[in-house]
Design a protein around this motif. Structure first.
Motif, PDB file in Angstrom:
ATOM      1  N   LEU A  11       0.839  -1.192   0.000  1.00 49.13           N
ATOM      2  CA  LEU A  11       0.000   0.000   0.000  1.00 49.13           C
ATOM      3  C   LEU A  11       0.877   1.247   0.000  1.00 49.13           C
ATOM      4  O   LEU A  11       1.931   1.263   0.608  1.00 49.13           O
ATOM      5  CB  LEU A  11      -0.881   0.030   1.261  1.00 49.13           C
ATOM      6  N   PRO A  12       0.440   2.293  -0.705  1.00 45.05           N
ATOM      7  CA  PRO A  12       1.211   3.536  -0.650  1.00 45.05           C
ATOM      8  C   PRO A  12       1.147   4.121   0.748  1.00 45.05           C
ATOM      9  O   PRO A  12       0.209   3.853   1.499  1.00 45.05           O
ATOM     10  CB  PRO A  12       0.498   4.436  -1.677  1.00 45.05           C
ATOM     11  N   PRO A  13       2.146   4.921   1.115  1.00 43.80           N
ATOM     12  CA  PRO A  13       2.123   5.492   2.460  1.00 43.80           C
ATOM     13  C   PRO A  13       0.911   6.391   2.654  1.00 43.80           C
ATOM     14  O   PRO A  13       0.541   7.151   1.765  1.00 43.80           O
ATOM     15  CB  PRO A  13       3.433   6.288   2.538  1.00 43.80           C
ATOM     16  N   ALA A  14       0.268   6.265   3.780  1.00 43.28           N
ATOM     17  CA  ALA A  14      -0.884   7.100   4.126  1.00 43.28           C
ATOM     18  C   ALA A  14      -0.883   7.243   5.641  1.00 43.28           C
ATOM     19  O   ALA A  14      -0.133   6.573   6.343  1.00 43.28           O
ATOM     20  CB  ALA A  14      -2.185   6.464   3.641  1.00 43.28           C
ATOM     21  N   ALA A  15      -1.734   8.103   6.126  1.00 45.15           N
ATOM     22  CA  ALA A  15      -1.839   8.304   7.570  1.00 45.15           C
ATOM     23  C   ALA A  15      -2.262   7.007   8.243  1.00 45.15           C
ATOM     24  O   ALA A  15      -2.973   6.181   7.650  1.00 45.15           O
ATOM     25  CB  ALA A  15      -2.841   9.414   7.858  1.00 45.15           C
ATOM     26  N   GLY A  16      -1.841   6.811   9.477  1.00 40.25           N
ATOM     27  CA  GLY A  16      -2.094   5.574  10.219  1.00 40.25           C
ATOM     28  C   GLY A  16      -3.528   5.102  10.196  1.00 40.25           C
ATOM     29  O   GLY A  16      -3.792   3.946   9.847  1.00 40.25           O
ATOM     30  N   PRO A  17      -4.498   5.942  10.562  1.00 44.76           N
ATOM     31  CA  PRO A  17      -5.891   5.482  10.567  1.00 44.76           C
ATOM     32  C   PRO A  17      -6.384   5.046   9.190  1.00 44.76           C
ATOM     33  O   PRO A  17      -7.196   4.127   9.075  1.00 44.76           O
ATOM     34  CB  PRO A  17      -6.678   6.691  11.082  1.00 44.76           C
ATOM     35  N   ILE A  18      -5.896   5.684   8.130  1.00 45.41           N
ATOM     36  CA  ILE A  18      -6.303   5.278   6.781  1.00 45.41           C
ATOM     37  C   ILE A  18      -5.728   3.903   6.465  1.00 45.41           C
ATOM     38  O   ILE A  18      -6.436   3.007   5.976  1.00 45.41           O
ATOM     39  CB  ILE A  18      -5.851   6.318   5.728  1.00 45.41           C
ATOM     40  N   ASN A  19      -4.449   3.719   6.755  1.00 43.89           N
ATOM     41  CA  ASN A  19      -3.842   2.397   6.516  1.00 43.89           C
ATOM     42  C   ASN A  19      -4.516   1.323   7.349  1.00 43.89           C
ATOM     43  O   ASN A  19      -4.707   0.202   6.873  1.00 43.89           O
ATOM     44  CB  ASN A  19      -2.344   2.426   6.820  1.00 43.89           C
ATOM     45  N   ARG A  20      -4.893   1.651   8.567  1.00 45.63           N
ATOM     46  CA  ARG A  20      -5.567   0.663   9.424  1.00 45.63           C
ATOM     47  C   ARG A  20      -6.896   0.236   8.803  1.00 45.63           C
ATOM     48  O   ARG A  20      -7.232  -0.951   8.754  1.00 45.63           O
ATOM     49  CB  ARG A  20      -5.783   1.246  10.820  1.00 45.63           C
ATOM     50  N   LEU A  21      -7.663   1.227   8.315  1.00 46.74           N
ATOM     51  CA  LEU A  21      -8.952   0.915   7.700  1.00 46.74           C
ATOM     52  C   LEU A  21      -8.759   0.115   6.411  1.00 46.74           C
ATOM     53  O   LEU A  21      -9.487  -0.843   6.147  1.00 46.74           O
ATOM     54  CB  LEU A  21      -9.745   2.199   7.429  1.00 46.74           C
ATOM     55  N   ILE A  22      -7.751   0.478   5.616  1.00 49.50           N
ATOM     56  CA  ILE A  22      -7.458  -0.274   4.381  1.00 49.50           C
ATOM     57  C   ILE A  22      -7.100  -1.715   4.731  1.00 49.50           C
ATOM     58  O   ILE A  22      -7.584  -2.658   4.083  1.00 49.50           O
ATOM     59  CB  ILE A  22      -6.319   0.416   3.587  1.00 49.50           C
ATOM     60  N   GLU A  23      -6.306  -1.908   5.762  1.00 45.37           N
ATOM     61  CA  GLU A  23      -5.954  -3.270   6.182  1.00 45.37           C
ATOM     62  C   GLU A  23      -7.188  -4.056   6.593  1.00 45.37           C
ATOM     63  O   GLU A  23      -7.339  -5.230   6.244  1.00 45.37           O
ATOM     64  CB  GLU A  23      -4.962  -3.231   7.351  1.00 45.37           C
ATOM     65  N   GLU A  24      -8.081  -3.419   7.348  1.00 45.97           N
ATOM     66  CA  GLU A  24      -9.294  -4.118   7.805  1.00 45.97           C
ATOM     67  C   GLU A  24     -10.217  -4.449   6.635  1.00 45.97           C
ATOM     68  O   GLU A  24     -10.749  -5.545   6.557  1.00 45.97           O
ATOM     69  CB  GLU A  24     -10.027  -3.295   8.861  1.00 45.97           C
ATOM     70  N   PHE A  25     -10.417  -3.492   5.715  1.00 47.49           N
ATOM     71  CA  PHE A  25     -11.251  -3.777   4.542  1.00 47.49           C
ATOM     72  C   PHE A  25     -10.634  -4.895   3.708  1.00 47.49           C
ATOM     73  O   PHE A  25     -11.347  -5.737   3.146  1.00 47.49           O
ATOM     74  CB  PHE A  25     -11.435  -2.531   3.679  1.00 47.49           C
ATOM     75  N   SER A  26      -9.305  -4.934   3.616  1.00 44.46           N
ATOM     76  CA  SER A  26      -8.621  -5.962   2.814  1.00 44.46           C
ATOM     77  C   SER A  26      -8.839  -7.362   3.343  1.00 44.46           C
ATOM     78  O   SER A  26      -8.665  -8.347   2.619  1.00 44.46           O
ATOM     79  CB  SER A  26      -7.115  -5.682   2.754  1.00 44.46           C
ATOM     80  N   LYS A  27      -9.205  -7.492   4.605  1.00 43.31           N
ATOM     81  CA  LYS A  27      -9.459  -8.805   5.193  1.00 43.31           C
ATOM     82  C   LYS A  27     -10.817  -9.368   4.786  1.00 43.31           C
ATOM     83  O   LYS A  27     -11.083 -10.547   4.989  1.00 43.31           O
ATOM     84  CB  LYS A  27      -9.400  -8.719   6.731  1.00 43.31           C
ATOM     85  N   LEU A  28     -11.681  -8.519   4.216  1.00 42.26           N
ATOM     86  CA  LEU A  28     -13.020  -8.967   3.828  1.00 42.26           C
ATOM     87  C   LEU A  28     -12.960  -9.773   2.544  1.00 42.26           C
ATOM     88  O   LEU A  28     -12.143  -9.474   1.660  1.00 42.26           O
ATOM     89  CB  LEU A  28     -13.943  -7.750   3.643  1.00 42.26           C
TER      90      LEU A  28
END
Ligand code: ZN
Length: 141
Positions: A11-28
Motif C-alpha cells: 500500500l502507498p504510504p498514508a496516515a495511520g488510521p487510513i492504513n488501518r482501515l485499508i488493512e481491515e477492509f482488505s481482510k473482507l
C-alpha cells in the motif's frame, strides 16, 4: 539487506488510521487492496454520519446476531421471524446451502414453509422436532 518486497510496499504510504482501515477492509472476502483503499478514501470524503452508521452496523452485527434455537438460522430475535410466524406451513422444511440463501428464498415470497441451511446443520440437530443429519463434508470439495 532488504529484499525486493521491502522496496515495494503493498500500500502507498498514508496516515495511520487510513492504513488501518485499508488493512481491515482488505481482510473482507472479495475486497483486494485497491478496493480497500477506494472504500477507505470514500469514507474519508463522506459525511461523518455515514462512517458512524457503518461502525454501528458492524458493531450491532456482532452484538445482536445469534442462531435461532429452533432452526439454527442467523437472527436477532428469539425465535427468528420465520419460526415465530404462525402462518407458515409447519409440514414443510427447505434446506438451503448458505444462510444468505434463506434471504433470497424469502424475497421470492413463493415458499411458506420453514427454512434452514446446510451450514447450520453440519452436525445432527433437532429441527422442528425432527433429527436432521447432513454430512456436508462427505460430498463437498
Ligand atoms: Zn428459526
Amino acid at each position: 539487506m532488504k529484499g525486493k518486497s521491502d522496496l515495494k510496499p503493498a500500500l502507498p504510504p498514508a496516515a495511520g488510521p487510513i492504513n488501518r482501515l485499508i488493512e481491515e477492509f482488505s481482510k473482507l472476502p472479495g475486497v483486494g487492496p485497491k478496493s480497500a483503499q477506494r472504500l477507505a478514501y470514500h469514507l474519508l470524503r463522506a459525511p461523518a454520519e455515514q462512517s458512524r452508521l457503518l461502525a454501528e452496523a458492524v458493531t450491532a452485527l456482532k452484538q445482536q446476531i445469534m442462531l435461532c434455537p429452533v432452526c439454527c438460522n442467523v437472527t436477532d430475535t428469539n425465535p427468528c421471524a420465520i419460526c415465530s410466524n404462525t402462518e407458515r406451513d409447519h409440514t414443510r422444511v427447505c434446506i438451503v446451502e448458505q444462510p444468505q440463501d434463506i434471504l433470497a428464498l424469502e424475497h421470492t415470497r413463493a415458499y411458506k414453509g420453514y427454512i434452514t441451511s446446510f451450514t447450520e446443520l453440519s452436525r445432527p440437530r433437532t429441527v422442528w422436532g425432527r433429527v436432521i443429519s447432513i454430512f456436508r463434508n462427505s460430498w463437498r470439495d
